[in-house]
Design an enzyme around this catalytic site. Sequence first.
Site, short mmCIF file in Angstrom:
data_model
loop_
_atom_site.label_atom_id
_atom_site.label_comp_id
_atom_site.label_asym_id
_atom_site.label_seq_id
_atom_site.Cartn_x
_atom_site.Cartn_y
_atom_site.Cartn_z
CD GLU A 1 0.84 -1.55 7.74
OE1 GLU A 1 0.55 -0.77 8.68
OE2 GLU A 1 1.30 -1.16 6.65
CD GLU B 1 8.22 -0.27 7.06
OE1 GLU B 1 7.28 -1.04 6.72
OE2 GLU B 1 8.37 0.88 6.62
CG ASP C 1 -0.38 -0.06 2.51
OD1 ASP C 1 0.86 -0.18 2.60
OD2 ASP C 1 -1.12 0.01 3.52
CB SER C 2 4.59 1.69 -0.27
OG SER C 2 4.75 0.59 -1.14
CE LYS D 1 3.39 -5.95 3.53
NZ LYS D 1 2.93 -4.76 4.31
CG ASP E 1 0.40 -4.00 2.15
OD1 ASP E 1 0.47 -4.79 3.11
OD2 ASP E 1 1.30 -3.18 1.88
#
Length: 245
Positions: free
Chosen positions: A96, A163, A25-26, A94, A64
């Site tokens: 978070e 991260e 999602d960057s 993915k 993401d």
Amino acid sequence: MVTAYDALSAAILDEAGIPLLLVGDSLGMVVMGHSSTVPVTMDDMVHHTAAVRRGAPTALVVADMPFGSFQTDMTAAKRNATRLLKEAGATAVKIEGGGPMTDLVADLVRIGVPVMGHLGLTPQSVNQFGGFKVQGRTQDAADRIVDDIVALEAAGAFAVVIECVPSDVGRRATEAVDIPTIGIGAGADTDAQVLVLPDLLGLTDGPMPRFVKAYIDGRSVIRDAVKSFQSEVASGEYPGPEHRY
Ligand code: KIV
């Protein structure tokens, strides 16, 4: 692992033999121009993941789950995760977060969705962290990351991104589990590494986090190429006889 957001870059990464493509999602920041990943929507993720899948039909593609797509309601979370597999062609999703996410991870794995975890600096929580800051600096915070990775492994996650944490936290988390860890700013002792493609290519503007290594100065390469195009058009050198019908 390297991020990909479109078919062209996915095909090149696949040709290069990168084993895992992450539709991070960057993309909200590096492709869409947002100042964080918070505004990214499910539709954005489906759109970009489908493009990556078209560019790399046989790659292992991880997509993401964007902010808001899994935190509020389990049923919606499962619907959104299955959408990334069914509609967009992702191999895995993915998610978070640690402790509070483990029930969801277990549920997704139970219904056949492979899940990658993400701990440390989880960018969707930037407003809670007060900025993109190194995490796990205190003993308690480091212990929590280690506890979280153990819980994610027990819930069935097949790998975890770690991260922006001190190197010894990256090492401790890696040693605590059998599943692979993929570091980004987590030192050299994680099992693998991930970078955001435009950072790796030197395309991103502005100050970069310490962990970024640009392997080419892509921004100047592109700027010089389009300037050459512009000046050749102005001088009449392009299109030459070999480019004409
Ligand atoms: O969104 C993303 O690109 C990521 C990587 C930085 C791991 O989550």
